[in-house]
Design a protein around this motif. Structure first.
Motif, PDB file in Angstrom:
ATOM      1  N   UNK A  42       0.819  -1.199   0.000  1.00 34.76           N
ATOM      2  CA  UNK A  42       0.000   0.000   0.000  1.00 34.76           C
ATOM      3  C   UNK A  42       0.855   1.250   0.000  1.00 34.76           C
ATOM      4  N   UNK A  43       0.449   2.216  -0.836  1.00 33.47           N
ATOM      5  CA  UNK A  43       1.024   3.555  -0.768  1.00 33.47           C
ATOM      6  C   UNK A  43       0.343   4.318   0.352  1.00 33.47           C
ATOM      7  N   UNK A  44       1.134   5.022   1.158  1.00 32.01           N
ATOM      8  CA  UNK A  44       0.605   5.669   2.359  1.00 32.01           C
ATOM      9  C   UNK A  44       1.085   7.112   2.398  1.00 32.01           C
ATOM     10  N   UNK A  45       0.180   8.009   2.759  1.00 25.91           N
ATOM     11  CA  UNK A  45       0.549   9.406   2.924  1.00 25.91           C
ATOM     12  C   UNK A  45      -0.230   9.981   4.103  1.00 25.91           C
ATOM     13  N   UNK A  46       0.514  10.325   5.161  1.00 27.18           N
ATOM     14  CA  UNK A  46      -0.089  10.916   6.364  1.00 27.18           C
ATOM     15  C   UNK A  46      -1.284  10.110   6.879  1.00 27.18           C
ATOM     16  N   UNK A  47      -1.083   8.819   6.966  1.00 26.67           N
ATOM     17  CA  UNK A  47      -2.093   7.962   7.565  1.00 26.67           C
ATOM     18  C   UNK A  47      -3.212   7.520   6.650  1.00 26.67           C
ATOM     19  N   UNK A  48      -3.159   7.893   5.379  1.00 26.06           N
ATOM     20  CA  UNK A  48      -4.191   7.495   4.430  1.00 26.06           C
ATOM     21  C   UNK A  48      -3.616   6.561   3.380  1.00 26.06           C
ATOM     22  N   UNK A  49      -4.435   5.625   2.927  1.00 27.69           N
ATOM     23  CA  UNK A  49      -4.040   4.763   1.817  1.00 27.69           C
ATOM     24  C   UNK A  49      -4.235   5.527   0.526  1.00 27.69           C
ATOM     25  N   UNK A  50      -3.186   5.654  -0.262  1.00 27.59           N
ATOM     26  CA  UNK A  50      -3.253   6.439  -1.498  1.00 27.59           C
ATOM     27  C   UNK A  50      -3.197   5.583  -2.748  1.00 27.59           C
ATOM     28  N   UNK A  51      -2.671   4.347  -2.603  1.00 29.82           N
ATOM     29  CA  UNK A  51      -2.518   3.483  -3.775  1.00 29.82           C
ATOM     30  C   UNK A  51      -2.245   2.072  -3.299  1.00 29.82           C
ATOM     31  N   UNK A  52      -2.310   1.147  -4.245  1.00 30.66           N
ATOM     32  CA  UNK A  52      -1.887  -0.219  -3.937  1.00 30.66           C
ATOM     33  C   UNK A  52      -1.192  -0.792  -5.161  1.00 30.66           C
ATOM     34  N   UNK A  53      -0.398  -1.825  -4.907  1.00 28.36           N
ATOM     35  CA  UNK A  53       0.415  -2.429  -5.963  1.00 28.36           C
ATOM     36  C   UNK A  53       0.421  -3.938  -5.726  1.00 28.36           C
ATOM     37  N   UNK A  54       0.080  -4.716  -6.743  1.00 27.71           N
ATOM     38  CA  UNK A  54      -0.080  -6.155  -6.576  1.00 27.71           C
ATOM     39  C   UNK A  54       1.018  -6.940  -7.289  1.00 27.71           C
ATOM     40  N   UNK A  55       1.404  -8.042  -6.651  1.00 23.30           N
ATOM     41  CA  UNK A  55       2.266  -9.048  -7.283  1.00 23.30           C
ATOM     42  C   UNK A  55       1.483 -10.358  -7.297  1.00 23.30           C
ATOM     43  N   UNK A  56       1.304 -10.943  -8.451  1.00 23.35           N
ATOM     44  CA  UNK A  56       0.616 -12.228  -8.580  1.00 23.35           C
ATOM     45  C   UNK A  56       1.694 -13.316  -8.649  1.00 23.35           C
ATOM     46  N   UNK A  57       1.948 -13.951  -7.524  1.00 20.54           N
ATOM     47  CA  UNK A  57       3.107 -14.845  -7.427  1.00 20.54           C
ATOM     48  C   UNK A  57       2.891 -16.183  -8.124  1.00 20.54           C
ATOM     49  N   UNK A  58       1.658 -16.518  -8.451  1.00 14.71           N
ATOM     50  CA  UNK A  58       1.416 -17.785  -9.142  1.00 14.71           C
ATOM     51  C   UNK A  58       1.401 -17.613 -10.653  1.00 14.71           C
ATOM     52  N   UNK A  59       1.504 -16.373 -11.117  1.00 18.84           N
ATOM     53  CA  UNK A  59       1.515 -16.116 -12.563  1.00 18.84           C
ATOM     54  C   UNK A  59       2.958 -16.143 -13.044  1.00 18.84           C
ATOM     55  N   UNK A  60       3.419 -17.292 -13.495  1.00 22.11           N
ATOM     56  CA  UNK A  60       4.817 -17.438 -13.914  1.00 22.11           C
ATOM     57  C   UNK A  60       5.117 -16.655 -15.179  1.00 22.11           C
ATOM     58  N   UNK A  61       4.075 -16.323 -15.938  1.00 18.89           N
ATOM     59  CA  UNK A  61       4.313 -15.593 -17.187  1.00 18.89           C
ATOM     60  C   UNK A  61       4.587 -14.117 -16.922  1.00 18.89           C
ATOM     61  N   UNK A  62       4.150 -13.644 -15.772  1.00 18.93           N
ATOM     62  CA  UNK A  62       4.323 -12.225 -15.467  1.00 18.93           C
ATOM     63  C   UNK A  62       5.794 -11.944 -15.188  1.00 18.93           C
ATOM     64  N   UNK A  63       6.327 -10.896 -15.837  1.00 18.57           N
ATOM     65  CA  UNK A  63       7.741 -10.579 -15.644  1.00 18.57           C
ATOM     66  C   UNK A  63       7.959  -9.870 -14.313  1.00 18.57           C
ATOM     67  N   UNK A  64       9.163 -10.018 -13.802  1.00 20.86           N
ATOM     68  CA  UNK A  64       9.521  -9.415 -12.524  1.00 20.86           C
ATOM     69  C   UNK A  64       9.523  -7.895 -12.666  1.00 20.86           C
ATOM     70  N   UNK A  65       8.776  -7.222 -11.794  1.00 22.19           N
ATOM     71  CA  UNK A  65       8.686  -5.763 -11.834  1.00 22.19           C
ATOM     72  C   UNK A  65       9.097  -5.223 -10.471  1.00 22.19           C
ATOM     73  N   UNK A  66       9.969  -4.228 -10.491  1.00 21.00           N
ATOM     74  CA  UNK A  66      10.364  -3.608  -9.228  1.00 21.00           C
ATOM     75  C   UNK A  66       9.174  -2.858  -8.629  1.00 21.00           C
ATOM     76  N   UNK A  67       9.027  -2.984  -7.335  1.00 21.86           N
ATOM     77  CA  UNK A  67       7.921  -2.311  -6.658  1.00 21.86           C
ATOM     78  C   UNK A  67       8.222  -0.820  -6.529  1.00 21.86           C
ATOM     79  N   UNK A  68       7.384   0.008  -7.142  1.00 23.64           N
ATOM     80  CA  UNK A  68       7.563   1.451  -7.026  1.00 23.64           C
ATOM     81  C   UNK A  68       7.158   1.951  -5.641  1.00 23.64           C
ATOM     82  N   UNK A  69       6.162   1.304  -5.051  1.00 23.60           N
ATOM     83  CA  UNK A  69       5.761   1.691  -3.692  1.00 23.60           C
ATOM     84  C   UNK A  69       6.892   1.382  -2.719  1.00 23.60           C
TER      85      UNK A  69
END
Length: 679
Positions: free
Chosen positions: A130-157
């Motif tokens: 979760x992206x957080x700013x002053x106690x509020x959730x501002x965004x979210x970022x998902x990794x689907x670990x069972x999807x082997x086809x999905x390429x590795x992406x660095x977490x921006x959060x």
């Protein structure tokens, strides 16, 4: 601005978690402390107060920073089936039925949040940050670990959280712990771990989070025996002091090595050669000999009057008793306390041989008799550490007698006071004498052991200082943190195996952290140019940050250096985040005046104090170790290096200072830079 339905659902869960936490706190505050007696009631009241304090909500943060969805049917340790959803946060929050709303990051189920990967998903199908700013959730970022086809992406959060500007003390890293860090954090309580960590690898944070995890996983055991964090100076301890309370652990003590061994006022200072010798491990044997040399050799028999008779124990038999006590492996004072009973027992044997039938009460009476007490005090006198060390350092003949085959003539001359005081009360003890006094005290009476000790910047401790720390965890374990390349004392270690042996933990496990998450590539690559000259063979750290950071090296005319410093700091402080201004110790006052003249409010850090509540902190070079700032200005690197006693130590000090920046480093210099940095 519109919010996606999914983000709104997560915000609703956060609101629910806050409401449940408030309910838990109110429930705790409503409880009355009624124990069986006054002491029990006060203890229970204090426990409830601490519990309520730990349940206070922090509106500037969120109760959770991540989520994992797990396929329970894939976990052989459970009987569940279907999907489980766990929110990971800094503390456990439950609803009225006791079901978890947020899971403590230290709980076993949270391990998967930190370690799961596509190659080893640990049953996790989705990891959400979760992206957080002053106690509020501002965004979210998902990794689907069972999807082997999905390429590795660095977490921006994740990257944003690591690089987020900060002011004030160091904060926790529960949201950004990496897999290799998590393995160290969750090492068993009986394991001593030594972490060799390059700058920016998070070794200090790992050590503190390990303390928090141990207190969670082994609460009852460590609540009895205690946990201690040892750092290099007070500024460092103030810098890290907020981390454990933020994780709900408020009863962990923090100390410097000087605090640890303080038993006399420090009024003297040793030359470097003398200080190095006083930290040498041979001093332990020298002090042992000095203590046990006070056990006398009886010349006369023990004669104990009792009633109309006198009982006699010959000198040779007393000598046998003394020899037996010497070889029992107990401390000097414990053996001294045993001696009257041993002598009384010898008397009782003679009474029995004469036809008497004495019991334990008679033996106790004989042991307390004036004749036995005076005789025991003569052959096994009570000792005071200060008196023993005073005799060694003030009398060359005494020192030479005990140091035979240990020290040479030149070393003896280094130790003996050239103008010894007349009495130990007027001795000008040094910080290194305090370590020797601590060693002597342990030879006399065993030092109590804690359950766990976290020792940071351990590479700078002498063997005798390491022994002092080791005594505090002789029956517990330790987390040893440091970087051989950052050793800046004349006695700094070149081998963790050697340090662990002096600590009393030769079986300690050494872990290497070389991935730099805090220091950007441009800064670490610049500082790493010093490594071949100061620590040959030690690998250069690798920054894994996508943002390379900023590096500015500017030559300034000598007369304009302080004005340029103020100008640079003013520009940096216009942006959010902390600013560290690191200067040669000798230039501290002038630099502070220059900042003040230009209206720049700042704190000044020192060995004995921290002032970390300012955006701008002025730091003498010798205090900078272990600190981090978003942006750093280093003034006159060559002068900083030249202030050390030898060139290699000077380069190591410079390496430490150049690696304090999280985002940007500016170097201002009038003198030529060291050859290693000239390119």
């Amino acid at each position: 601005m519109s919010v996606s339905p999914e983000l709104q659902r997560e915000r609703d869960h956060l609101a629910r978690a806050r409401a449940e936490l408030a309910r838990m706190r109110e429930q705790t505050l409503s409880l009355d402390a009624h124990g069986g007696d006054r002491v029990s009631s006060e203890f229970l009241a204090a426990t409830l107060h601490r519990r309520a304090a730990s349940l206070a909500d922090d509106p500037t943060s969120t109760l959770f920073f991540g989520r994992i969805d797990r396929d329970a049917s894939a976990d052989p340790t459970t009987d569940g089936n279907g999907m489980e959803r766990w929110y990971i946060g800094r503390r456990h929050v439950a609803d009225e039925q006791g079901d978890p709303v947020v899971i403590d990051w230290r709980a076993e189920v949270s391990t998967a949040f930190y370690r799961a990967s596509r190659t080893a998903p640990m049953g996790v199908t989705l990891r959400r940050r979760f992206g957080i700013d002053r106690g509020r959730l501002t965004a979210y970022e998902d990794e689907h670990l069972t999807d082997r086809a999905e390429h590795e992406v660095r977490s921006q959060i994740l990257a944003s959280e690591i690089e987020r500007p900060r002011e004030g003390p160091m904060r926790d890293i529960v949201a950004t712990i990496q897999p290799e860090q998590d393995e160290i954090v969750r090492a068993d309580v009986g394991t001593t771990v030594c972490v060799q960590g390059a700058p920016g690898t998070g070794k200090t944070a790992v050590g503190l989070h390990r303390a928090a995890w141990l207190l969670y996983a082994f609460r009852e055991r460590l609540a009895r025996t205690g946990v201690l964090v040892i750092g290099p100076n007070r500024a460092f301890l103030d810098h890290i002091g907020a981390v454990l309370p933020a994780l709900g652990e408020v009863e962990v003590r923090h100390a410097t090595i000087e605090d640890l061994v303080a038993s006399v006022p420090v009024r003297g200072a040793d030359p470097v050669d003398t200080a190095v010798l006083k930290g040498d491990p041979r001093m332990a044997e020298l002090l042992r000999r000095a203590v046990w040399s006070h056990v006398g050799s009886p010349q006369d028999a023990l004669v104990v009057p009792r009633g109309a008779r006198k009982w006699r124990v010959p000198a040779y038999e007393v000598e046998e008793i003394l020899g037996e006590l010497r070889t029992r492996g107990v401390r000097y004072e414990a053996a001294r306390q045993m001696l009257p009973q041993r002598l009384a027992h010898a008397v009782l044997l003679r009474m029995e041989a004469a036809g008497d039938s004495p019991d334990d009460r008679v033996q106790d009476a004989v042991a307390r008799s004036t004749a036995v007490k005076l005789y025991a005090a003569q052959v096994w006198p009570a000792l005071d550490p200060k008196a023993v060390l005073f005799e060694l350092l003030a009398d060359a003949a005494v020192l030479s007698r005990h140091a035979e085959d240990l020290l040479d003539r030149d070393e003896l001359e280094l130790l003996v006071w050239p103008n010894p005081p007349r009495a130990k009360g007027s001795a000008r003890w040094s910080v290194h004498d305090c370590v020797l006094l601590d060693e002597l005290a342990d030879h006399l009476s065993r030092t109590g052991s804690l359950g766990h000790v976290v020792l940071d910047e351990a590479q700078d401790l002498s063997p005798m200082q390491l022994r002092a720390v080791g005594r505090r965890c002789s029956t517990g374990s330790a987390t040893v943190l440091g970087d051989i390349a950052q050793g800046t004392t004349p006695w700094a270690t070149d081998s963790w195996e050697s340090s662990l042996t002096h600590l009393g933990k030769p079986g300690g496990h050494v872990e290497v952290l070389d991935r730099g998450f805090r220091v950007p590539a441009s800064v670490i690559d610049y500082a790493a140019q010093l490594l071949p000259s100061m620590a040959p063979g030690l690998g250069a750290p690798k920054s894994v940050r996508e943002n390379p950071g900023r590096l500015d090296i500017t030559r300034v005319a000598a007369g304009e250096l302080l004005d340029r410093l103020a100008e640079t700091v003013a520009a940096m402080s216009a942006e959010a985040g902390s600013v560290g201004v690191i200067v040669p110790d000798a230039d501290l006052d002038e630099a502070s005046k220059a900042l003040s003249r230009n209206g720049i409010e700042h704190g000044v850090l020192g060995f004995d104090h921290g002032d970390v509540d300012h955006q701008v902190d002025l730091v003498p070079a010798t205090v900078a170790k272990g600190l981090e700032f978003d942006r750093v200005v280093v003034l006159e690197p060559t002068a900083i290096a030249a202030a050390e006693p030898d060139p290699r130590t000077g380069l190591r000090r410079l390496y430490v200072i150049l690696t304090r920046a999280v985002s940007a480093l500016t170097v201002l210099h009038a003198q030529d830079l060291p050859d290693e940095l000239a390119a």
